[in-house]
Scaffold this active site. Structure first.
Site, short mmCIF file in Angstrom:
data_model
loop_
_atom_site.label_atom_id
_atom_site.label_comp_id
_atom_site.label_asym_id
_atom_site.label_seq_id
_atom_site.Cartn_x
_atom_site.Cartn_y
_atom_site.Cartn_z
N PRO A 23 0.83 -1.21 0.00
CA PRO A 23 0.00 0.00 0.00
C PRO A 23 0.87 1.26 0.00
O PRO A 23 1.83 1.35 0.75
CB PRO A 23 -0.80 -0.12 1.31
CG PRO A 23 0.04 -0.99 2.18
CD PRO A 23 0.73 -1.95 1.26
N GLN A 98 -6.75 -1.49 1.65
CA GLN A 98 -6.17 -1.23 2.98
C GLN A 98 -7.03 -0.20 3.69
O GLN A 98 -7.20 0.93 3.22
CB GLN A 98 -4.74 -0.72 2.90
CG GLN A 98 -4.12 -0.69 4.31
CD GLN A 98 -2.81 0.04 4.39
OE1 GLN A 98 -2.75 1.23 4.13
NE2 GLN A 98 -1.77 -0.66 4.78
N HIS A 172 -4.96 -1.49 8.51
CA HIS A 172 -3.66 -0.84 8.68
C HIS A 172 -3.40 -0.69 10.18
O HIS A 172 -3.85 0.25 10.82
CB HIS A 172 -3.68 0.53 8.00
CG HIS A 172 -2.31 1.11 7.76
ND1 HIS A 172 -1.16 0.60 8.34
CD2 HIS A 172 -1.90 2.17 7.00
CE1 HIS A 172 -0.12 1.33 7.95
NE2 HIS A 172 -0.54 2.27 7.13
N ALA A 174 -0.28 -0.46 11.35
CA ALA A 174 1.15 -0.15 11.35
C ALA A 174 1.39 1.36 11.30
O ALA A 174 0.47 2.18 11.24
CB ALA A 174 1.82 -0.83 10.15
N TYR A 177 -0.48 4.86 12.93
CA TYR A 177 -1.88 5.27 12.78
C TYR A 177 -2.71 4.67 13.91
O TYR A 177 -2.17 4.15 14.88
CB TYR A 177 -2.36 4.91 11.38
CG TYR A 177 -1.56 5.64 10.31
CD1 TYR A 177 -1.62 7.03 10.20
CD2 TYR A 177 -0.68 4.95 9.47
CE1 TYR A 177 -0.84 7.71 9.26
CE2 TYR A 177 0.10 5.62 8.54
CZ TYR A 177 0.01 7.01 8.44
OH TYR A 177 0.79 7.68 7.52
N ARG A 224 -1.87 -5.39 8.70
CA ARG A 224 -0.47 -4.99 8.54
C ARG A 224 0.04 -4.42 9.86
O ARG A 224 -0.65 -3.62 10.51
CB ARG A 224 -0.33 -3.93 7.44
CG ARG A 224 1.12 -3.71 7.01
CD ARG A 224 1.23 -2.68 5.91
NE ARG A 224 2.41 -2.92 5.07
CZ ARG A 224 3.10 -1.98 4.45
NH1 ARG A 224 2.74 -0.72 4.55
NH2 ARG A 224 4.14 -2.29 3.70
N GLY A 312 7.16 -1.80 -2.37
CA GLY A 312 6.49 -0.52 -2.41
C GLY A 312 7.00 0.37 -3.51
O GLY A 312 6.51 0.35 -4.63
#
Length: 357
Positions: A23, A98, A172, A174, A177, A224, A312
């Site tokens: 992502p 995501q 998400h 990770a 956040y 993630r 990525g």
């Protein structure tokens, strides 16, 4: 020996290779959070990946972190994603959404709302706003009774994702956040059931996953994580213990996958592989750093027990990355100045490799 180009059965998806597009925020959505035709082209260009994980998609209004990001908050946003998922599928690909709740990594100028978080502690650094970077504001600490609503927002967005044609969702958890903020020992200073010891700090992540699984099924749900990353100032302590406890709790849901970033030492990550016996995606490059995943680091992590490897930055400038890796072709450089500028330049204008005549 496992290679990047072996097939893999991921839940109900038959992947033609083990290359995952990670992502990456590209901020090309409309002002009201709808996906665009350019986004459909962008993802379709990269459909040769075994799996695409979309850019972060906000699950509710207060969860939007950056301007220009897409949402799955309502039926209109879900409908706008349908041409994107159709384009990926027509081109032979698979794509999951995501779901990214920014928590304290947001700004009232972006959402019109005060950001929320586990505690009234500001993120470290400047956040993007419609008028440029600004210092991260102090978020409003969620009341105990409000926390489950934010966990359920992931489930609501997951339902919209399935309606939009996504093959699944990735929570998400990770990079500092909201889920990571609850896991953190300095962003989360709560004294209720969501803060304090490890068992309480993992509770929000577990509840968000459980709600999502109830909404769309475990075989459509991944998460993630970035153990020990410390991004946006959200610091983890007791990293092996914290993530061992979290993965042990998540194991009872039989999720499609866990996606780990290489944000802590290798021994810890290998230890977490032993805890999690389901499908494991590893991204060998530190997020927001200058390095990018390459064939060497990918092969190393396949040897250490990863099932799939996410790339990525290399996917930004190499829509045909799988073929470049397979044929050992040069990997084109990307232009960081054009990552977030909007428009199709630096987005749709990276060509596939051209062989000499």
């Amino acid at each position: 020996m496992t290679t990047l180009f072996d097939r893999y059965q991921l839940a109900d998806m038959a992947l033609p290779n083990r290359v995952v597009m990670a992502p990456m925020s590209r901020v090309r959505a409309t002002a009201d959070g709808r996906a665009t035709s350019s986004m459909a082209t962008y993802y379709a260009q990269r459909a040769s990946a075994g799996l695409i994980v979309s850019e972060g998609v906000q699950p509710n209004r207060v969860g939007q972190s950056n301007p220009g990001t897409p949402g799955l908050v309502n039926a209109e946003q879900a409908a706008a994603w349908r041409p994107v998922t159709d384009a990926v599928h027509v081109n032979g690909g698979r794509i999951v959404a995501q779901l990214m709740h920014g928590g304290r990594v947001s700004h009232p100028d972006t959402t019109g709302l005060q950001p929320v978080g586990p505690s009234a502690v500001a993120a470290v650094g400047e956040v993007f706003t419609p008028t440029g970077p600004q210092p991260a504001p102090v978020p409003r600490a969620l009341d105990t009774a409000e926390v489950p609503e934010q966990a359920r927002s992931f489930a609501s967005a997951a339902r919209h994702a399935v309606e939009a044609g996504f093959d699944g969702v990735e929570l998400h958890g990770a990079n500092g956040y909201l889920i990571a903020q609850f896991l953190s020992s300095n962003a989360n200073l709560r004294a209720d059931r969501y803060g304090g010891g490890i068992g309480n700090r993992i509770r929000f992540a577990v509840e968000a996953v459980e709600a999502t699984v109830d909404a769309v099924g475990a075989r459509r749900t991944g998460i993630r994580l970035s153990p020990g990353a410390g991004l946006w100032g959200a610091v983890d302590t007791e990293v092996p213990e914290l993530y061992t406890a979290l993965l042990t709790e998540l194991a009872r849901f039989d999720l499609a996958y866990v996606h780990l970033e290489a944000t802590t030492d290798e021994d810890t990550l290998v230890g977490l592989r032993k805890v999690w016996d389901g499908t494991l995606i590893v991204n060998p490059a530190f997020p927001m750093g200058t390095d990018r995943t390459d064939r060497t680091s990918a092969d190393r992590w396949l040897g250490l027990g990863a099932d799939l490897i996410s790339f990525g930055r290399a996917f930004i400038s190499n829509p045909d990355l799988v073929e470049r890796l397979r044929a050992d072709l040069p990997i084109a450089a990307d232009d960081q100045a054009r990552w977030y500028q909007g428009g199709d330049a630096g987005y749709l204008d990276y060509p596939a490799y051209r062989h000499a005549a």
